[in-house]
Write a protein that holds these residues in place. Structure first.
Motif, PDB file in Angstrom:
ATOM      1  N   GLN A 279     -51.575   3.451 -24.913  1.00  0.00           N
ATOM      2  CA  GLN A 279     -51.849   2.029 -25.110  1.00  0.00           C
ATOM      3  C   GLN A 279     -53.167   1.639 -24.452  1.00  0.00           C
ATOM      4  OE1 GLN A 279     -47.288   0.193 -25.282  1.00  0.00           O
ATOM      5  NE2 GLN A 279     -48.480  -0.062 -23.445  1.00  0.00           N
ATOM      6  N   THR A 280     -53.407   2.168 -23.251  1.00  0.00           N
ATOM      7  CA  THR A 280     -54.644   1.873 -22.529  1.00  0.00           C
ATOM      8  C   THR A 280     -55.858   2.281 -23.345  1.00  0.00           C
ATOM      9  OG1 THR A 280     -53.518   2.209 -20.405  1.00  0.00           O
ATOM     10  CG2 THR A 280     -55.932   2.282 -20.393  1.00  0.00           C
ATOM     11  N   GLU A 281     -55.812   3.464 -23.937  1.00  0.00           N
ATOM     12  CA  GLU A 281     -56.927   3.949 -24.750  1.00  0.00           C
ATOM     13  C   GLU A 281     -57.120   3.090 -26.001  1.00  0.00           C
ATOM     14  OE1 GLU A 281     -55.745   7.956 -25.361  1.00  0.00           O
ATOM     15  OE2 GLU A 281     -56.218   8.589 -23.299  1.00  0.00           O
ATOM     16  N   CYS A 282     -56.012   2.631 -26.597  1.00  0.00           N
ATOM     17  CA  CYS A 282     -56.102   1.741 -27.763  1.00  0.00           C
ATOM     18  C   CYS A 282     -56.784   0.430 -27.392  1.00  0.00           C
ATOM     19  CB  CYS A 282     -54.713   1.463 -28.330  1.00  0.00           C
ATOM     20  SG  CYS A 282     -53.892   2.882 -29.097  1.00  0.00           S
ATOM     21  N   VAL A 283     -56.391  -0.142 -26.262  1.00  0.00           N
ATOM     22  CA  VAL A 283     -56.982  -1.401 -25.810  1.00  0.00           C
ATOM     23  C   VAL A 283     -58.453  -1.212 -25.458  1.00  0.00           C
ATOM     24  CG1 VAL A 283     -56.926  -3.173 -24.006  1.00  0.00           C
ATOM     25  CG2 VAL A 283     -54.790  -2.369 -25.025  1.00  0.00           C
ATOM     26  N   ARG A 284     -58.775  -0.104 -24.861  1.00  0.00           N
ATOM     27  CA  ARG A 284     -60.172   0.180 -24.512  1.00  0.00           C
ATOM     28  C   ARG A 284     -61.060   0.170 -25.754  1.00  0.00           C
ATOM     29  NH1 ARG A 284     -62.866   2.654 -20.221  1.00  0.00           N
ATOM     30  NH2 ARG A 284     -64.740   3.810 -20.770  1.00  0.00           N
ATOM     31  N   GLN A 285     -60.577   0.753 -26.831  1.00  0.00           N
ATOM     32  CA  GLN A 285     -61.327   0.755 -28.085  1.00  0.00           C
ATOM     33  C   GLN A 285     -61.493  -0.655 -28.633  1.00  0.00           C
ATOM     34  OE1 GLN A 285     -59.450   3.515 -30.781  1.00  0.00           O
ATOM     35  NE2 GLN A 285     -59.625   5.237 -29.348  1.00  0.00           N
ATOM     36  N   GLU A 286     -60.442  -1.459 -28.523  1.00  0.00           N
ATOM     37  CA  GLU A 286     -60.513  -2.855 -28.990  1.00  0.00           C
ATOM     38  C   GLU A 286     -61.554  -3.643 -28.203  1.00  0.00           C
ATOM     39  OE1 GLU A 286     -56.938  -5.195 -29.748  1.00  0.00           O
ATOM     40  OE2 GLU A 286     -55.767  -3.366 -29.449  1.00  0.00           O
ATOM     41  N   VAL A 287     -61.490  -3.521 -26.878  1.00  0.00           N
ATOM     42  CA  VAL A 287     -62.375  -4.301 -26.016  1.00  0.00           C
ATOM     43  C   VAL A 287     -63.831  -3.903 -26.214  1.00  0.00           C
ATOM     44  CG1 VAL A 287     -62.965  -4.783 -23.593  1.00  0.00           C
ATOM     45  CG2 VAL A 287     -60.570  -4.736 -24.310  1.00  0.00           C
ATOM     46  N   ALA A 288     -64.075  -2.644 -26.546  1.00  0.00           N
ATOM     47  CA  ALA A 288     -65.441  -2.162 -26.753  1.00  0.00           C
ATOM     48  C   ALA A 288     -66.079  -2.757 -28.002  1.00  0.00           C
ATOM     49  CB  ALA A 288     -65.452  -0.643 -26.842  1.00  0.00           C
ATOM     50  N   ASP A 289     -65.255  -3.296 -28.897  1.00  0.00           N
ATOM     51  CA  ASP A 289     -65.757  -3.923 -30.131  1.00  0.00           C
ATOM     52  C   ASP A 289     -66.228  -5.345 -29.827  1.00  0.00           C
ATOM     53  OD1 ASP A 289     -65.937  -5.300 -32.652  1.00  0.00           O
ATOM     54  OD2 ASP A 289     -64.685  -3.725 -33.537  1.00  0.00           O
ATOM     55  N   ASP A 290     -67.393  -5.720 -30.310  1.00  0.00           N
ATOM     56  CA  ASP A 290     -67.939  -7.061 -30.068  1.00  0.00           C
ATOM     57  C   ASP A 290     -67.055  -8.162 -30.641  1.00  0.00           C
ATOM     58  OD1 ASP A 290     -70.111  -6.213 -28.623  1.00  0.00           O
ATOM     59  OD2 ASP A 290     -71.468  -6.140 -30.339  1.00  0.00           O
ATOM     60  N   ASN A 291     -66.226  -7.821 -31.611  1.00  0.00           N
ATOM     61  CA  ASN A 291     -65.360  -8.828 -32.251  1.00  0.00           C
ATOM     62  C   ASN A 291     -63.992  -8.940 -31.584  1.00  0.00           C
ATOM     63  OD1 ASN A 291     -67.290  -9.478 -34.288  1.00  0.00           O
ATOM     64  ND2 ASN A 291     -66.692  -7.624 -35.415  1.00  0.00           N
ATOM     65  N   TYR A 292     -63.806  -8.252 -30.462  1.00  0.00           N
ATOM     66  CA  TYR A 292     -62.506  -8.309 -29.791  1.00  0.00           C
ATOM     67  C   TYR A 292     -62.137  -9.740 -29.403  1.00  0.00           C
ATOM     68  CZ  TYR A 292     -59.304  -8.501 -25.858  1.00  0.00           C
ATOM     69  OH  TYR A 292     -58.284  -8.866 -25.015  1.00  0.00           O
ATOM     70  N   ARG A 293     -60.868 -10.094 -29.626  1.00  0.00           N
ATOM     71  CA  ARG A 293     -60.377 -11.418 -29.230  1.00  0.00           C
ATOM     72  C   ARG A 293     -58.853 -11.362 -29.092  1.00  0.00           C
ATOM     73  NH1 ARG A 293     -61.594 -17.023 -29.537  1.00  0.00           N
ATOM     74  NH2 ARG A 293     -59.797 -18.316 -30.085  1.00  0.00           N
ATOM     75  N   PHE A 294     -58.362 -11.826 -27.953  1.00  0.00           N
ATOM     76  CA  PHE A 294     -56.931 -12.017 -27.738  1.00  0.00           C
ATOM     77  C   PHE A 294     -56.675 -13.512 -27.620  1.00  0.00           C
ATOM     78  CE2 PHE A 294     -53.608 -13.197 -24.783  1.00  0.00           C
ATOM     79  CZ  PHE A 294     -52.527 -12.421 -25.156  1.00  0.00           C
ATOM     80  N   GLU A 295     -55.667 -13.997 -28.303  1.00  0.00           N
ATOM     81  CA  GLU A 295     -55.289 -15.405 -28.180  1.00  0.00           C
ATOM     82  C   GLU A 295     -53.777 -15.496 -28.081  1.00  0.00           C
ATOM     83  OE1 GLU A 295     -55.260 -19.300 -31.063  1.00  0.00           O
ATOM     84  OE2 GLU A 295     -57.232 -18.388 -30.657  1.00  0.00           O
ATOM     85  N   GLY A 296     -53.287 -16.173 -27.058  1.00  0.00           N
ATOM     86  CA  GLY A 296     -51.855 -16.304 -26.861  1.00  0.00           C
ATOM     87  C   GLY A 296     -51.461 -17.721 -26.489  1.00  0.00           C
ATOM     88  N   PHE A 297     -50.222 -18.052 -26.785  1.00  0.00           N
ATOM     89  CA  PHE A 297     -49.707 -19.399 -26.500  1.00  0.00           C
ATOM     90  C   PHE A 297     -48.791 -19.341 -25.279  1.00  0.00           C
ATOM     91  CE2 PHE A 297     -50.715 -19.235 -31.010  1.00  0.00           C
ATOM     92  CZ  PHE A 297     -51.527 -20.348 -31.141  1.00  0.00           C
ATOM     93  N   PHE A 298     -49.070 -20.235 -24.338  1.00  0.00           N
ATOM     94  CA  PHE A 298     -48.393 -20.219 -23.046  1.00  0.00           C
ATOM     95  C   PHE A 298     -47.996 -21.641 -22.639  1.00  0.00           C
ATOM     96  CE2 PHE A 298     -50.870 -16.416 -23.272  1.00  0.00           C
ATOM     97  CZ  PHE A 298     -50.239 -15.471 -22.483  1.00  0.00           C
ATOM     98  N   ARG A 299     -47.256 -21.727 -21.550  1.00  0.00           N
ATOM     99  CA  ARG A 299     -46.939 -23.004 -20.902  1.00  0.00           C
ATOM    100  C   ARG A 299     -47.561 -22.972 -19.517  1.00  0.00           C
ATOM    101  NH1 ARG A 299     -45.113 -27.878 -23.086  1.00  0.00           N
ATOM    102  NH2 ARG A 299     -44.311 -29.182 -21.371  1.00  0.00           N
ATOM    103  N   ALA A 300     -48.425 -23.927 -19.217  1.00  0.00           N
ATOM    104  CA  ALA A 300     -49.169 -23.930 -17.954  1.00  0.00           C
ATOM    105  C   ALA A 300     -48.357 -24.577 -16.838  1.00  0.00           C
ATOM    106  CB  ALA A 300     -50.489 -24.669 -18.130  1.00  0.00           C
ATOM    107  N   GLU A 301     -48.455 -24.005 -15.639  1.00  0.00           N
ATOM    108  CA  GLU A 301     -47.832 -24.565 -14.450  1.00  0.00           C
ATOM    109  C   GLU A 301     -48.795 -24.424 -13.277  1.00  0.00           C
ATOM    110  OE1 GLU A 301     -44.156 -22.546 -13.824  1.00  0.00           O
ATOM    111  OE2 GLU A 301     -43.290 -23.185 -15.722  1.00  0.00           O
ATOM    112  N   LYS A 302     -48.803 -25.422 -12.390  1.00  0.00           N
ATOM    113  CA  LYS A 302     -49.694 -25.438 -11.231  1.00  0.00           C
ATOM    114  C   LYS A 302     -48.857 -25.397  -9.964  1.00  0.00           C
ATOM    115  CE  LYS A 302     -53.294 -28.295  -9.023  1.00  0.00           C
ATOM    116  NZ  LYS A 302     -54.074 -29.558  -9.130  1.00  0.00           N
ATOM    117  N   LEU A 303     -49.243 -24.532  -9.019  1.00  0.00           N
ATOM    118  CA  LEU A 303     -48.540 -24.452  -7.744  1.00  0.00           C
ATOM    119  C   LEU A 303     -48.960 -25.627  -6.871  1.00  0.00           C
ATOM    120  CD1 LEU A 303     -46.633 -22.903  -5.879  1.00  0.00           C
ATOM    121  CD2 LEU A 303     -48.586 -21.545  -5.108  1.00  0.00           C
TER     122      LEU A 303
END
Length: 387
Positions: A279-303
């Motif tokens: 998995q690490t090697e797969c992600v490394r290849q993705e990140v090396a691409d200029d078009n890499y983008r991760f987008e996720g939906f979350f719920r924010a909380e502040k301490l």
């Protein structure tokens, strides 16, 4: 600042060792130690690996009557902060520079007490070491006291970060005086770093196999899909599900079984660590691409004080520019390379700022927090290589 530091309360530590150490702890863990930590004369710095929270209790029990102050994340003070502080802690924000912490450590050492530091700054992901940065060696050199390394074997097996249950296993401590009193003034930071990395090298799945440690529980791999999130057969992400002893891809239906000795049967990989490395090697290849983008939906909380306050829905984006969290009327951005790794668990990622600590609860995609951590680590490695 130094006057505000609370030294570990010897009475509370002793009570905890005698009550918790002789009852609850021994019911769940078979602690194997040679007694070295009890015999060492402080002050000294302990640098230890961190595979589960049982290694905290294991250190306290193994060190007593030596009572150390532990460097911990501020996020660990949410529950019972007064009690935890009385046990002797030095809180800090993870992955941030805190000069006051250095002063606090020096104060504790000046009182002839040990200090414990976990240089990985977070729990092990797959029962092997996380990244250990050279900064810890520079700190040790600056403190001018002996360095003791403590490597736990078996604590990840006791309670991997992805499971909800504990498993009783033998936990062994490998204790070494990595820098002697005679070496403190002459050894280089590079050599200190080399010794730390070498002494804290471990693989809990290899330890399990070599020592024939059988773990047979009903939920053996339930939750492992949070770490092994990508199917090696069809390549689909976030489609793995764990039930009993089996991991199954909901897209292609391929199933892998884990046996009592921690080995995977029926798939491309027979080791959890090999699957994770793929998995690490797969992600490394993705990140090396200029078009890499991760987008996720979350719920924010502040301490805020002793609790987290809900801040509404959030979108977290990671691309070649870095990581950005957008929520409510705020936009928090960290340039690529600011973090060399990410504080995360199955449900949350943690992002500290100068003003506060935020956490973001994932709303979709089991395993996305693991992928985001891998992406940040690999992006930083690539940036350093390209300097």
């Amino acid at each position: 600042m130094a006057k505000k530091v609370k030294l570990a309360n010897k009475f509370l530590i002793g009570a905890g060792v005698n009550l918790y150490g002789k009852t609850a702890f021994k019911k769940h863990v078979k602690l194997i130690t040679d007694g070295t930590l009890k015999r060492l004369k402080p002050p000294f710095v302990v640098v230890a690996n961190h595979a589960s929270f049982v290694d905290v209790g294991g250190l306290i029990i193994s060190m007593y009557p030596n009572c150390a102050n532990f460097v911990i994340s501020v996020t660990q003070l949410v529950q019972w902060p007064s009690l935890i502080k009385s046990m002797g802690v030095l809180p800090k924000k993870q992955f941030t520079v805190d000069t006051s912490l250095i002063r606090d450590i020096k104060y504790v050492l000046s009182k002839k007490r040990p200090v414990v530091i976990y240089p990985e700054a977070k729990l092990s992901v797959v029962g092997t070491p996380n990244i250990i940065k050279p900064a810890i060696a520079k700190l040790v050199k600056m403190l001018k006291v002996p360095l003791v390394t403590v490597c736990f074997n078996g604590t990840y097996l006791h309670k991997p970060r992805w499971t909800k249950t504990k498993r009783k296993v033998p936990v062994r401590l490998d204790v070494k005086v990595a820098v002697t009193p005679e070496e403190v003034d002459t050894i280089t930071p590079q050599e200190i770093h080399n010794r730390i990395v070498q002494n804290l090298a471990y693989d809990d799945y290899a330890y399990q196999l070599e020592n024939n440690i059988e773990i047979d529980v009903p939920d053996l791999v339930e939750g492992l899909e949070n770490i092994l999130y990508k199917c090696p057969e069809c390549g689909q992400e976030f489609a793995m599900t764990g039930h009993g002893h089996e991991l199954t891809c909901s897209k292609c239906g391929h199933t892998v079984t884990q046996n009592k000795l921690g080995q995977l049967v029926g798939g491309k990989f027979d080791k959890v660590t090999d699957w994770y490395q793929w998995q690490t090697e797969c992600v490394r290849q993705e990140v090396a691409d200029d078009n890499y983008r991760f987008e996720g939906f979350f719920r924010a909380e502040k301490l805020v004080g002793k609790k987290y306050v809900d801040m509404g829905d959030a979108v977290v984006v990671h691309d070649k520019e870095g990581i950005t969290a957008t929520f409510a009327d705020q936009n928090i951005h960290y340039k690529a390379g600011v973090f060399y790794t990410l504080s995360f668990n199955n449900e949350y990622i943690y992002l500290p700022t100068n003003e506060a600590v935020y956490r973001f609860k994932r709303l979709t995609n089991v395993g996305c927090t693991t992928k985001l951590n891998l992406a940040i680590e690999q992006q930083t490695i690539l940036l350093e290589q390209n300097k």
